[in-house]
Structures are given as structure tokens and as C-alpha cells.
Write a protein that holds these residues in place. Structure first.
Motif, PDB file in Angstrom:
ATOM      1  N   CYS A 127      48.718  53.425  78.751  1.00  0.00           N
ATOM      2  CA  CYS A 127      50.131  53.573  77.971  1.00  0.00           C
ATOM      3  C   CYS A 127      50.050  55.152  77.862  1.00  0.00           C
ATOM      4  N   ASP A 157      46.723  55.436  74.844  1.00  0.00           N
ATOM      5  CA  ASP A 157      47.785  56.077  74.745  1.00  0.00           C
ATOM      6  C   ASP A 157      47.738  57.631  75.058  1.00  0.00           C
ATOM      7  N   LYS A 212      43.931  50.304  73.735  1.00  0.00           N
ATOM      8  CA  LYS A 212      45.136  50.440  74.487  1.00  0.00           C
ATOM      9  C   LYS A 212      45.103  52.098  74.139  1.00  0.00           C
ATOM     10  N   TRP A 263      51.040  49.611  80.058  1.00  0.00           N
ATOM     11  CA  TRP A 263      52.313  49.302  79.482  1.00  0.00           C
ATOM     12  C   TRP A 263      53.463  50.001  79.930  1.00  0.00           C
ATOM     13  N   TRP A 290      52.702  47.281  66.572  1.00  0.00           N
ATOM     14  CA  TRP A 290      53.482  48.530  66.517  1.00  0.00           C
ATOM     15  C   TRP A 290      54.986  48.299  66.081  1.00  0.00           C
ATOM     16  N   ASN A 342      50.973  60.614  74.719  1.00  0.00           N
ATOM     17  CA  ASN A 342      52.216  60.779  74.384  1.00  0.00           C
ATOM     18  C   ASN A 342      52.908  62.112  74.565  1.00  0.00           C
ATOM     19  N   GLY A 352      55.059  54.749  76.492  1.00  0.00           N
ATOM     20  CA  GLY A 352      55.524  53.853  77.624  1.00  0.00           C
ATOM     21  C   GLY A 352      55.163  53.856  78.968  1.00  0.00           C
ATOM     22  N   TRP A 408      44.329  50.693  69.258  1.00  0.00           N
ATOM     23  CA  TRP A 408      45.019  51.586  69.810  1.00  0.00           C
ATOM     24  C   TRP A 408      44.423  53.209  69.656  1.00  0.00           C
ATOM     25  N   ASP A 415      58.375  51.479  76.494  1.00  0.00           N
ATOM     26  CA  ASP A 415      58.682  51.042  75.174  1.00  0.00           C
ATOM     27  C   ASP A 415      59.759  50.691  74.972  1.00  0.00           C
ATOM     28  N   ARG A 463      56.269  65.502  70.511  1.00  0.00           N
ATOM     29  CA  ARG A 463      56.026  64.632  69.616  1.00  0.00           C
ATOM     30  C   ARG A 463      54.936  64.919  68.286  1.00  0.00           C
ATOM     31  N   ASP A 519      47.754  48.698  66.353  1.00  0.00           N
ATOM     32  CA  ASP A 519      48.297  50.146  67.148  1.00  0.00           C
ATOM     33  C   ASP A 519      48.182  51.291  66.172  1.00  0.00           C
ATOM     34  N   ASP A 520      48.843  52.421  66.564  1.00  0.00           N
ATOM     35  CA  ASP A 520      48.856  53.718  65.843  1.00  0.00           C
ATOM     36  C   ASP A 520      48.610  53.391  64.262  1.00  0.00           C
TER      37      ASP A 520
HETATM   38  C1  DGJ Z   1      53.794  54.945  72.368  1.00  0.00           C
HETATM   39  C2  DGJ Z   1      53.296  53.483  72.920  1.00  0.00           C
HETATM   40  O1  DGJ Z   1      54.119  53.466  74.130  1.00  0.00           O
HETATM   41  C3  DGJ Z   1      53.831  52.614  71.851  1.00  0.00           C
HETATM   42  O2  DGJ Z   1      53.807  51.268  72.362  1.00  0.00           O
HETATM   43  C4  DGJ Z   1      52.969  52.802  70.510  1.00  0.00           C
HETATM   44  O3  DGJ Z   1      51.724  52.569  70.822  1.00  0.00           O
HETATM   45  C5  DGJ Z   1      52.972  54.439  70.165  1.00  0.00           C
HETATM   46  N1  DGJ Z   1      52.975  55.196  71.076  1.00  0.00           N
HETATM   47  C6  DGJ Z   1      52.324  54.555  68.922  1.00  0.00           C
HETATM   48  O4  DGJ Z   1      52.352  55.831  68.659  1.00  0.00           O
END
Ligand code: DGJ
Length: 716
Positions: free
Chosen positions: A509, A462, A460, A528, A316, A464, A512, A394, A531, A426, A346-347
Motif C-alpha cells: 500500500c 504502507d 498491510k 491496495w 481504517w 505515504n 492508496g 498495518w 484510497d 503528510r 490499520d494505522d
Molecule cells: C494510507 C492508506 O492508503 C490507507 O488505506 C490507510 O492505511 C492510511 N494510509 C493510514 O494512515
């Protein structure tokens, strides 16, 4: 005047109606007793919670006033209730009487007690569930609500647990934060009235407040002194901890789902089950409470807590969205070169109509992006296999970008208000997991990937964003169910995943550490933490998490955030589950050799870090340094981490007394993770007795700011 008389009479009722020969219910662990008692008014009282009694029979005959165990609203209660309901006929009250209880031994260590309470006038039943984990000294408490009225009843408050305390002073330790500044500790004395720690964020629910606390009785507790409760709620959504001090200085603690905007219409004969409130009592400070919770988490609370974890290289921070097959292949080489177990992509690997080249597009469209991965994920999983490393991926399955095919196809699958503009965070929206079709979609994403690419060894997961403008098309006139049903929908998906893939490791995750709780950790092997990987910030964050969550579940990566030496960054990341997120090809020869050695050291010591007992020796909140050590259960091996954060002119760091060792054993003390050219602490390996190390101690702190030491301690 009239009111105060009535008030006094009500209090008398509460405190003096304990039967001389009242039935007691004992829910004990190795060092703690939790005792309930049935009053001669038929109500259930909590008589005792504290250090184990050598004789607890006195509670049956004593007139010790207790506090009602699970206080209802609408009749004589004058403070915040544990439960509030309105019956089918509109009557807004509940009165609970003890009916029966049972205790089952689930294992030699775990008992499950069910205490059944009932309303005499209405067919409503409340079952208080308590699981006690004897060896770990941990309790889980939750509530089951069921009724047999003709039509639904409405639940307004439905706590998992209510506990009362009587002490002259109460100190609350809480942890708050935001993106990249998780787990900041605050401690304050509680005053009369109500203090609430809660979340109303729905998803990414713990972004501002983590659902954990210490409640210290009498005085502030320290690492090794003081009586306290450590509590946390196993729920990945809105939570609430409420602390109310009444006019007699009694404290009522109520833990559970946040009742905010969440009245629940409960149909007849359908149980409503709250999440677990998990707590431990310690009379020897916060250190013991953490060790109790860690042991419980390893044995029970975290998915596969006793198992191994995979060290990893993540892309990432080195590529963000800008990668292609070639770059990723090179990272597989790097993973191998570093001696790590897995590469984590990752993403940015998916979506074609609206390619995921930044965070504005593509979420929801989970096919490989053809420009970046023309040969799909399969070529990466098979190449990883050839390299002898594993491959992780991810996903962010609960979310959608408005710029996506998913959004175009299923606008009704998205939580958003009618008649209002969409509100983005986001650039994305939350999918409606209350809807079984959306649950299928999320399950099928994971299942589809694992079916097509059995080489995917790790996810992973996530999340967000939090919920705003929240409205579910699916729930129709039951909008106040959305916060509860969303989390239960998420758990349904995770249950299905775990039925089919019981052991695929998954990292929790949420932009973060925006979602860290033991509700989710039943399904996830790790989380996680943040970040923010600047190691100075991380020392504080990891310190914060360590109060409630074990190192085996706390992912720490070595990255290029912060300007500290590679050694400092590595030593900090090693105190949890180690990973890397940096450009391995830019490491110079010394840095690469150091890192390879550190990974090797970590493999040798990880079992103690993951499954040993943590002793926090010097807090970064107290000094310009932090020192902590992990000790294996048999006390044969320990590893100590020492971080000097700052050093004022003339600063003198005292020797640190170690803890948790066997005084009778001799230990070899050896500094590891030395970096060529950086002055170490010890010139040579030395031997000391456990007694000496714990009474006299060791000088473990370098006086250079941003320096660190890792010390391996081995019984001879
Ligand atoms: C938020 C995560 O905390 C990061 O580690 C990463 O995976 C990003 N998202 C990717 O968009």
C-alpha cells in the motif's frame, strides 16, 4: 553537408553489416519469437520480435537489417543510448561486441538466456539476460554490468531493455493519476522525437505515473485486435520508459531505472544488476496481452499468486485513529458475523511518548499505544483466534514523524538535506534504507512483531510519501546512489522477511496505489489499489489495473465512499480481492443478509476471479457501462460483472457477446448477489450453449444508472 554524409555513412554501418551467415540467438515463447543476430561487425542486433514464425532459419542468411540490441553512448550512436559509461581513465565511450551466449532450461516452461557482450578496449562486460515464459508468452529482460578496470567506472544510463520497432504508426497507452485518482488511461499517437514516462519520486514512486504501457503498432489496438507490446518494469522506485522515433520512423523503446540524478559509481568486479522489464507481445489486442501478464503474474510474478487470499474487514475508514480495545473486539465479532476471514487493524495502534492519534506524530515508535491497547496486541490476536478469524496489522516501516522518539534518537537515519529546512509530506520523512542499520531496524520491526505475536497473520505495509530534499548521511559522497540503493535496501529487507516468513500475506500500500509494480509484488501477495473506494471511480481504476495486474492481487473494499447502493458497491469490489471497510453494526437486516450472502458467493467464485482468465467485454471508456468476465481455465465456470454507470434518456444497451467459453458446452446462467427490492436482470436461471452466448450474447445491463449485476455461469 559533410555532417549529413557522415551521418549517412554511420547509418549504413548500422544497417548493412549483417553477416550472410550471422549467428542467431532465438528466445521464443509459445506464440512469440524474439531473435537476435550477430553482425559481421561483431555487434549484436535484434532481428525480430513478433508472432512465432514457422521457420526462423531465414534470419541466419537474410540481409534483413536489424537494429543494434543494446546501444552504447560515446561512439557512433546518434540517439538515446541504452547504456552510457565513463571509464576509469575518463574515456566516455563504450563499444560492445558479442562474445557468447548460453541458454538454460530452468523448467519445462522457463528458459534463461544470457548474452555476453564485451568492449574490445576496456574490460567491461554487459550480460543481457532474458527469461522466457513459454506458456504465458511473457519475457523478462534485465542487464548485468561488470568491469575489471583498476578503479570504479561511472554508469550514467543502464537500461534493462531496449527494443526497436518499425511500423508506420505507434500508439502509446499510458496510465497516470494522483492520490485517490489512480490509473487513468490515456492513449495517443507517438510523433517524432522523444516521449518519456517516468518517476522521480523515489519512494511512493508510482503516485503520478504507473510503470506500465501498451505500445500498439500500425493502428490503435482494441481488446481483441491489433499488434502490441505490453510492458512494465519490476522496480519500486524511479523508472523511465523512453520512446524515440527517429528520422526513418523507427521506434526505439528504452525501459529501466530512471537515470535522473542517479549516476552510479561501480567498483571493479561487482556486478550491477538492473530490474526486469517484463513484456508480452500480442497480435490479438490488449485482452490477450493482459491474460498473458495475469497468467505470468499468478504463476511467477506475484508472491503466492496461485494460492488463496483472505477476505477481510479493515477499520481504517470507520475509526481512523479513534479506537480502543472494546471497539476492536466488536469488530472481531463483525468480521465473524460477515463471514470474512480476517480483521485488519490499520494505522493508529502504536507510540506512547508521541501517541499516534493523528498523522502528525508517532511514526517510527512501534510499541502498542497503552491508552488504546492497554493489553497489547496479544489480546487481539488471541481473541481473533477464539472467533475463528485471523488478525492482520498495518505498518509503515520506511517512515518517521519528526514528532517521534525514533526521530530524536536517530536523526542520521533520515533522508534530509543538510543546510535546508526539512520538507514534510503528510507530516513525515523517509528513513534511509540505504543504511544497513535502518534495514535492520525495519526487518526487526516485522520480525519482532511476528516473534512476539505469532498470531499476526497478515501485514498491510504502507508508504505515504515520496522523497524530497533527498540526502543520505550514510552514502556520504555517493549521493547519486540514493534512489537505486534505497530500493535495493528495501528489497534486502523484504528478502530477509521472506526467508524467515515465506508465506505471511502482505498488502502493498502506498497512500492508496502509489507503489504498484512487479518488483515489490515478488514479496507482496496483493496491493491496495486506491484510497478512493467510490465504486464509480473504482470501475475505471480497476479497469486500468486489470490491463497489467491480476484480480488476485488487486484489493477492493466495500466502504461508504460514494452514495451508491450497497449492492453496487459490493458488486464492484467483488471483481478483485474483496474486503470491507464499513460499519457492520450500522447495516440494516437486509443489508447484513445481502452482505453475508455476497461473501458466501464470493468464497464460491473467488478461485475463478483470482485465477481465471479475464475478458473485458465493454469498456467504461467506450460506453456508459462496464462489463467484464472471468472464466476458469477449464471453461467450466465463469462469472460476469456488469455495471451501468449512467444511462442517458433512451439509452439502449446492446446484448454483450461473451468470450472465453467453450462453444460446445451448455451453460446455466444465473444472476446472483440479488438485493431484496432491487430489480434484477433475469427472472430465472436459463441454459444456453457457449456458442450462443459468444455469438448472440446476453443482455446484461440494467438501464438504471448505478445499477449492477453479477452473473454466475456454470457448465452443465
Ligand atoms: C494510507 C492508506 O492508503 C490507507 O488505506 C490507510 O492505511 C492510511 N494510509 C493510514 O494512515
Amino acid at each position: 553537408m559533410k555532417y549529413s554524409l557522415l551521418f549517412a555513412a554511420l547509418l549504413m554501418l548500422t544497417f548493412t553489416t549483417i553477416a550472410q551467415d550471422g549467428k542467431t540467438i532465438h528466445v521464443g515463447t509459445r506464440h512469440t519469437d524474439l531473435i537476435f543476430k550477430v553482425g559481421n561487425d561483431g555487434r549484436l542486433y535484434k532481428a525480430y520480435l513478433g508472432t512465432k514464425l514457422s521457420d526462423n532459419t531465414a534470419f541466419a542468411t537474410s540481409r534483413t537489417p536489424g537494429h543494434l540490441a543494446y546501444i552504447t553512448a560515446g561512439t557512433d550512436n546518434l540517439f538515446e543510448p541504452a547504456i552510457r559509461v565513463t571509464h576509469t581513465d575518463g574515456n566516455p565511450s563504450l563499444e560492445l561486441k558479442y562474445v557468447s551466449h548460453t541458454t538454460d532450461n530452468l523448467t519445462a516452461n522457463i528458459t534463461h538466456t544470457r548474452i555476453v557482450l564485451k568492449d574490445d578496449e576496456y574490460p567491461v562486460e554487459i550480460i543481457l539476460h532474458l527469461k522466457s515464459h513459454a506458456a504465458e508468452d511473457v519475457f523478462e529482460q534485465w542487464t548485468e554490468i561488470i568491469h575489471h578496470e583498476k578503479k570504479p567506472i561511472i554508469l550514467y544510463n543502464y537500461a534493462s531493455s531496449m527494443l526497436h520497432f518499425d511500423a508506420p504508426h505507434y500508439w502509446l497507452t499510458q496510465f497516470h493519476g494522483d492520490w485517490a485518482e489512480e490509473m487513468k488511461l490515456q492513449e495517443a499517437e507517438l510523433t517524432s522525437g522523444i516521449k518519456i514516462i517516468d518517476s522521480k519520486l523515489g519512494s511512493r514512486a508510482h503516485m503520478y505515473q504507473t510503470p506500465v504501457f501498451f505500445l500498439s503498432l500500425n493502428n490503435k489496438s482494441t481488446e481483441n485486435t491489433g499488434e502490441l507490446i505490453a510492458g512494465t518494469l519490476g522496480w519500486s522506485g524511479n523508472f523511465r520508459f523512453l520512446f524515440e522515433i527517429d528520422e526513418r520512423n523507427s521506434l526505439r523503446m528504452i525501459a529501466g531505472i530512471n537515470p535522473y540524478a542517479s549516476e552510479y559509481t561501480l567498483a571493479p568486479d561487482k556486478p550491477f544488476i538492473t530490474p526486469s522489464f517484463i513484456f508480452t507481445h500480442s497480435s490479438q489486442g490488449k485482452g490477450l496481452a493482459s491474460r498473458n501478464l495475469h497468467r505470468w503474474a499468478i504463476n511467477t510474478g506475484v508472491m503466492d499468486g496461485t494460492a488463496q487470499r483472505l477476505t477481510l474487514l479493515n477499520n481504517w475508514e470507520t475509526t481512523y485513529f479513534d479506537f480502543n480495545e472494546e471497539k476492536l473486539m466488536a469488530m472481531l465479532d463483525d468480521t465473524k458475523k460477515m463471514g470474512l476471514d480476517m480483521f485488519l487493524l490499520d494505522d493508529g495502534w502504536f507510540a506512547n511518548k508521541y501517541p499516534r492519534n493523528n498523522d502528525r506524530a508517532g511514526l517510527g515508535d512501534w510499541e502498542e499505544n497503552k491508552a488504546k491497547l492497554p493489553n497489547g496486541l496479544g489480546v487481539l490476536t488471541s481473541e481473533a483466534e477464539k472467533h475463528g478469524v485471523k488478525f492482520g496489522l498495518w505498518i509503515e516501516p520506511e517512515m518517521v514523524n519528526p514528532k517521534s522518539e525514533l526521530y530524536e534518537m536517530h536523526p542520521d537515519w533520515i533522508l534530509k538535506l543538510p543546510n535546508r529546512p526539512e520538507h514534510y509530506y503528510r507530516n513525515q520523512l523517509v528513513l534511509d534504507l540505504t543504511n544497513p542499520e535502518v534495514q535492520d531496524f525495519v526487518f526487526n520491526l516485522v520480525d519482532g512483531l511476528l516473534t512476539k505475536y505469532p498470531g499476526i497473520a497478515y501485514f498491510k505495509w504502507d508508504c505515504n510519501r515520496m522523497m524530497t530534499n533527498t540526502y543520505s548521511t550514510y552514502l556520504k559522497d555517493k549521493q547519486s546512489h540514493v534512489y537505486v540503493d534505497y530500493v535495493n535496501g528495501l528489497y534486502k529487507v523484504l528478502d530477509r522477511i521472506r526467508q524467515k516468513y515465506p508465506h505471511v500475506p502482505m498488502m502493498l500500500c502506498s497512500g492508496g496505489g502509489g507503489r504498484v509494480d512487479y518488483g515489490a509484488l515478488r514479496y507482496f501477495t496483493e496491493f491496495w489499489a486506491s484510497d478512493n473506494t467510490d465504486p464509480v471511480e473504482r470501475v475505471y481504476m480497476q479497469w486500468g489495473y486489470s490491463f497489467f495486474f491480476p484480480a488476485v492481487a488487486t484489493c477492493n473494499h466495500v466502504t461508504s465512499w460514494g452514495k451508491q447502493t450497497l449492492k453496487f458497491r459490493t458488486d464492484v469490489a467483488m471483481m478483485g480481492k474483496l474486503g470491507y471497510d464499513l460499519r457492520v453494526n450500522e447495516l440494516d437486516e437486509k443489508e447484513l443478509a445481502f452482505s453475508q450472502q455476497a461473501v458466501e458467493n464470493y468464497s464460491r467464485l473467488s478461485d475463478i476471479i483470482w485465477h481465471g482468465d479475464l475478458y473485458r467485454l465493454i469498456s467504461p471508456y467506450d460506453e456508459n457501462r462496464a462489463v467484464a468476465m472471468y472464466v476458469s481455465e477449464n471453461k467450466d465456470k465463469a462469472v460476469l460483472f456488469s455495471y451501468t454507470l449512467n444511462a442517458r434518456f433512451g439509452e439502449n444497451f446492446n446484448a454483450v457477446r461473451l468470450q472465453g467459453l467453450d462453444p460446445a458446452k451448455q451453460y446455466e446462467v444465473k444472476e446472483i448477489n440479488s438485493f431484496p427490492g432491487i430489480r434484477g436482470l433475469f427472472m430465472q436461471t436459463t441454459r444456453y450453449s457457449g456458442d450462443y452466448l459468444m455469438k448472440e450474447g446476453l443482455r446484461v445491463s440494467n438501464d438504471m444508472p448505478l445499477s449492477s449485476a453479477v452473473i454466475e455461469i456454470t457448465a452443465q
